[in-house]
Design a protein around this motif. Structure first.
Motif, PDB file in Angstrom:
ATOM      1  N   GLN A 131     -27.113  21.033   2.141  1.00 17.70           N
ATOM      2  CA  GLN A 131     -26.643  20.427   2.945  1.00 17.70           C
ATOM      3  C   GLN A 131     -26.330  19.446   3.376  1.00 17.70           C
ATOM      4  O   GLN A 131     -26.689  18.801   4.051  1.00 17.70           O
ATOM      5  N   ILE A 132     -25.457  18.851   2.781  1.00 15.18           N
ATOM      6  CA  ILE A 132     -25.051  17.551   2.637  1.00 15.18           C
ATOM      7  C   ILE A 132     -24.028  17.335   3.546  1.00 15.18           C
ATOM      8  O   ILE A 132     -22.908  18.132   3.640  1.00 15.18           O
ATOM      9  N   GLU A 133     -23.620  16.819   4.436  1.00 18.03           N
ATOM     10  CA  GLU A 133     -22.985  16.278   5.017  1.00 18.03           C
ATOM     11  C   GLU A 133     -22.859  14.495   5.317  1.00 18.03           C
ATOM     12  O   GLU A 133     -23.480  13.941   4.904  1.00 18.03           O
ATOM     13  N   GLN A 134     -21.709  14.162   5.959  1.00 17.25           N
ATOM     14  CA  GLN A 134     -21.592  13.289   5.822  1.00 17.25           C
ATOM     15  C   GLN A 134     -21.824  12.072   7.819  1.00 17.25           C
ATOM     16  O   GLN A 134     -21.988  13.394   7.676  1.00 17.25           O
ATOM     17  N   LYS A 135     -22.129  10.934   6.565  1.00 14.58           N
ATOM     18  CA  LYS A 135     -22.808  10.494   7.892  1.00 14.58           C
ATOM     19  C   LYS A 135     -22.165   9.133   8.767  1.00 14.58           C
ATOM     20  O   LYS A 135     -22.282   9.296   9.929  1.00 14.58           O
ATOM     21  N   PHE A 136     -21.768   8.713   8.429  1.00 16.82           N
ATOM     22  CA  PHE A 136     -20.730   7.308   9.190  1.00 16.82           C
ATOM     23  C   PHE A 136     -20.584   6.950   7.977  1.00 16.82           C
ATOM     24  O   PHE A 136     -19.989   6.965   6.673  1.00 16.82           O
ATOM     25  N   THR A 137     -18.996   6.110   8.542  1.00 18.30           N
ATOM     26  CA  THR A 137     -18.057   5.772   7.490  1.00 18.30           C
ATOM     27  C   THR A 137     -18.733   3.988   6.950  1.00 18.30           C
ATOM     28  O   THR A 137     -19.170   3.276   8.300  1.00 18.30           O
ATOM     29  N   PRO A 195       0.971  -1.120  -0.284  1.00 16.37           N
ATOM     30  CA  PRO A 195      -0.098  -0.303  -0.240  1.00 16.37           C
ATOM     31  C   PRO A 195       0.638   1.494  -0.217  1.00 16.37           C
ATOM     32  O   PRO A 195       1.560   1.230   0.622  1.00 16.37           O
ATOM     33  N   TYR A 196       1.018   1.986  -0.748  1.00 17.01           N
ATOM     34  CA  TYR A 196       1.045   3.382  -1.051  1.00 17.01           C
ATOM     35  C   TYR A 196      -0.247   4.239  -0.241  1.00 17.01           C
ATOM     36  O   TYR A 196       0.418   5.734  -0.087  1.00 17.01           O
ATOM     37  N   ALA A 197      -0.409   4.325  -0.034  1.00 19.30           N
ATOM     38  CA  ALA A 197      -1.722   5.259   0.289  1.00 19.30           C
ATOM     39  C   ALA A 197      -3.345   4.682   1.076  1.00 19.30           C
ATOM     40  O   ALA A 197      -3.077   2.911   1.100  1.00 19.30           O
ATOM     41  N   SER A 198      -4.433   5.120   1.758  1.00 16.92           N
ATOM     42  CA  SER A 198      -5.403   5.270   2.076  1.00 16.92           C
ATOM     43  C   SER A 198      -6.839   5.494   2.102  1.00 16.92           C
ATOM     44  O   SER A 198      -6.014   7.033   1.825  1.00 16.92           O
ATOM     45  N   ALA A 199      -7.214   5.360   1.470  1.00 18.50           N
ATOM     46  CA  ALA A 199      -8.601   5.691   1.718  1.00 18.50           C
ATOM     47  C   ALA A 199     -10.329   5.770   2.337  1.00 18.50           C
ATOM     48  O   ALA A 199     -10.402   4.459   2.924  1.00 18.50           O
ATOM     49  N   VAL A 200     -10.963   5.925   2.518  1.00 17.70           N
ATOM     50  CA  VAL A 200     -12.078   6.848   3.663  1.00 17.70           C
ATOM     51  C   VAL A 200     -13.134   6.329   2.884  1.00 17.70           C
ATOM     52  O   VAL A 200     -13.361   7.556   2.066  1.00 17.70           O
ATOM     53  N   GLN A 201     -14.541   5.708   2.686  1.00 16.09           N
ATOM     54  CA  GLN A 201     -15.684   5.936   1.966  1.00 16.09           C
ATOM     55  C   GLN A 201     -16.840   6.153   3.291  1.00 16.09           C
ATOM     56  O   GLN A 201     -16.502   4.984   4.063  1.00 16.09           O
ATOM     57  N   TYR A 202     -17.365   7.416   2.938  1.00 16.18           N
ATOM     58  CA  TYR A 202     -18.927   7.995   4.037  1.00 16.18           C
ATOM     59  C   TYR A 202     -19.872   7.738   3.339  1.00 16.18           C
ATOM     60  O   TYR A 202     -20.268   7.771   1.772  1.00 16.18           O
ATOM     61  N   GLY A 222     -30.942  15.294  -6.511  1.00 16.78           N
ATOM     62  CA  GLY A 222     -32.035  15.025  -5.217  1.00 16.78           C
ATOM     63  C   GLY A 222     -32.974  13.999  -6.800  1.00 16.78           C
ATOM     64  O   GLY A 222     -33.938  12.472  -6.150  1.00 16.78           O
ATOM     65  N   GLN A 223     -31.824  13.124  -7.626  1.00 16.97           N
ATOM     66  CA  GLN A 223     -31.875  11.652  -8.631  1.00 16.97           C
ATOM     67  C   GLN A 223     -31.592  10.596  -6.572  1.00 16.97           C
ATOM     68  O   GLN A 223     -32.062   9.653  -6.884  1.00 16.97           O
ATOM     69  N   VAL A 224     -31.320  10.978  -5.928  1.00 19.05           N
ATOM     70  CA  VAL A 224     -30.743  10.068  -5.340  1.00 19.05           C
ATOM     71  C   VAL A 224     -30.459  10.694  -3.984  1.00 19.05           C
ATOM     72  O   VAL A 224     -30.149  12.177  -4.027  1.00 19.05           O
ATOM     73  N   ASP A 225     -31.519  10.342  -2.890  1.00 21.41           N
ATOM     74  CA  ASP A 225     -30.765  11.082  -1.060  1.00 21.41           C
ATOM     75  C   ASP A 225     -29.121  11.156  -0.557  1.00 21.41           C
ATOM     76  O   ASP A 225     -28.963  11.431   0.306  1.00 21.41           O
ATOM     77  N   ILE A 226     -29.164   9.907  -0.988  1.00 20.48           N
ATOM     78  CA  ILE A 226     -27.757   9.175  -0.369  1.00 20.48           C
ATOM     79  C   ILE A 226     -26.722   8.567  -0.988  1.00 20.48           C
ATOM     80  O   ILE A 226     -27.176   8.345  -2.621  1.00 20.48           O
ATOM     81  N   VAL A 227     -25.137   9.028  -0.778  1.00 28.78           N
ATOM     82  CA  VAL A 227     -24.590   8.194  -1.938  1.00 28.78           C
ATOM     83  C   VAL A 227     -23.073   8.112  -1.017  1.00 28.78           C
ATOM     84  O   VAL A 227     -23.542   8.188   0.062  1.00 28.78           O
ATOM     85  N   ASN A 284     -31.832  11.236   9.019  1.00 26.73           N
ATOM     86  CA  ASN A 284     -30.912  10.281  10.443  1.00 26.73           C
ATOM     87  C   ASN A 284     -30.872   9.054   9.914  1.00 26.73           C
ATOM     88  O   ASN A 284     -31.152   8.345   9.828  1.00 26.73           O
ATOM     89  N   LEU A 285     -29.131   9.518   9.856  1.00 32.01           N
ATOM     90  CA  LEU A 285     -28.390   7.809   8.932  1.00 32.01           C
ATOM     91  C   LEU A 285     -26.907   7.909  10.227  1.00 32.01           C
ATOM     92  O   LEU A 285     -26.296   8.576   9.837  1.00 32.01           O
ATOM     93  N   LYS A 286     -27.322   6.747  10.574  1.00 32.83           N
ATOM     94  CA  LYS A 286     -26.059   6.669  11.555  1.00 32.83           C
ATOM     95  C   LYS A 286     -25.214   5.416  11.680  1.00 32.83           C
ATOM     96  O   LYS A 286     -24.076   5.197  12.055  1.00 32.83           O
ATOM     97  N   GLU A 287     -26.084   4.319  10.813  1.00 30.15           N
ATOM     98  CA  GLU A 287     -25.565   3.384  10.789  1.00 30.15           C
ATOM     99  C   GLU A 287     -25.885   2.457   9.573  1.00 30.15           C
ATOM    100  O   GLU A 287     -26.370   2.959   9.068  1.00 30.15           O
ATOM    101  N   GLN A 288     -25.354   1.365   9.558  1.00 27.86           N
ATOM    102  CA  GLN A 288     -26.051   0.584   7.878  1.00 27.86           C
ATOM    103  C   GLN A 288     -27.170   0.290   8.641  1.00 27.86           C
ATOM    104  O   GLN A 288     -27.507   0.413   7.001  1.00 27.86           O
ATOM    105  N   LYS A 289     -28.189  -0.068   8.879  1.00 26.46           N
ATOM    106  CA  LYS A 289     -29.237  -0.564   9.188  1.00 26.46           C
ATOM    107  C   LYS A 289     -30.535   0.733   8.596  1.00 26.46           C
ATOM    108  O   LYS A 289     -31.599   0.529   8.420  1.00 26.46           O
ATOM    109  N   ASP A 290     -29.658   1.741   9.552  1.00 24.73           N
ATOM    110  CA  ASP A 290     -30.652   3.051   8.946  1.00 24.73           C
ATOM    111  C   ASP A 290     -30.637   3.188   7.095  1.00 24.73           C
ATOM    112  O   ASP A 290     -31.358   3.875   6.791  1.00 24.73           O
TER     113      ASP A 290
END
Length: 265
Positions: free
Chosen positions: A205-211, A117-124, A182-187, A132-138
């Protein structure tokens, strides 16, 4: 008939013998002989790979590719790809290596090899503030946009969540445009991209919810390309040790490489 059969057998053997050296081709020697390295790279994934306001290539992966070519003493030829065709371009020899936010996964390791590995990446998971999205089950009964063929796509595909609908797009820009429109509300997306699009579109008002995924990123290589793999591994370790890869990463990602990437290099 016997003569034709014998001739056919000789021709077949000749074709096979001719093909064998090509299959065992030393890519490093070919790169050195040609004086260039062909690097597959996406330009729709800022801050990893994108084009600036003057349409010049930039990004952490692009500068990583520039550094690799420089250290090998060859010129750089960029082969533009998208997420889904990174592996096909590599195994069909349209590129020598892939440097394109290429996460190291067991599925990919079945068909290609990776450098250390030369780097690391995170997806949210990202969505408007009011959701209200806090975890995968949401994500139950939700439509979620993702870039086709990415690690985020793989992670979402494995989730057993009732009513989860995965909407796949061919590149990061289209995925984020779908969120803005608005085609999707979550990415599912990387933090730098989420932050940039949120800043450009304050009304959403887009924001990160969880990793949802964190993964190591490596240089993609063809199976059996031992000399090139050894050279790239040595190059990665040397440039992690001297701090050059961290400088590139921090310049575009805004943070240092994780300790797990730089440790023992």
């Amino acid at each position: 008939m016997k003569r034709r059969t014998l001739l056919g057998a000789v021709l077949s053997a000749s074709v096979l013998l001719t093909a064998m050296p090509a299959m065992a081709q030393d890519s490093l020697a070919v790169i050195k002989s040609a004086g260039k390295i062909r690097v597959a790279l996406e330009f729709g994934r800022p801050p990893w790979g994108f084009k600036d306001k003057d349409l010049k290539p930039t990004g952490s992966d692009y500068e990583t590719a520039v550094l690799l070519a420089k250290d090998l003493g060859v010129s750089l030829e960029i082969v533009e790809v998208t997420g889904p065709n990174r592996v096909p371009f590599l195994i069909s020899n349209k590129a020598d290596v892939v440097i394109s936010t290429f996460s190291i996964t067991p599925e990919r390791q079945k068909v290609i090899d990776f450098s250390v590995p030369y780097a690391s990446a995170v997806q949210y998971v990202a969505a408007p503030k009011g959701m209200n999205l806090k975890e995968q089950k949401d994500l139950a009964n939700k439509r979620v946009g993702v870039t086709r063929g990415t690690t985020g796509d793989t992670v979402l595909s494995k989730l057993e969540i009732p009513g989860l609908e995965i909407v796949r797009f061919d590149d990061e820009s289209t995925n984020m445009t779908a969120l803005v429109s608005g085609q999707v509300d979550i990415v599912v997306q990387e933090p730098a991209t989420i932050a940039r699009v949120a800043e450009q579109n304050p009304g959403r008002q887009i924001e990160q919810k969880f990793t949802i995924a964190e993964f190591d990123v490596g240089v993609g290589l063809r199976k059996g390309d031992k000399a090139l793999e050894d050279a790239v591994n040595g190059w990665v370790k040397a440039n992690l040790a001297n701090g050059k890869l961290n400088e590139i990463y921090k310049k575009f990602q805004g943070v240092d490489l994780p300790a797990k990437i730089t440790a023992d290099k």
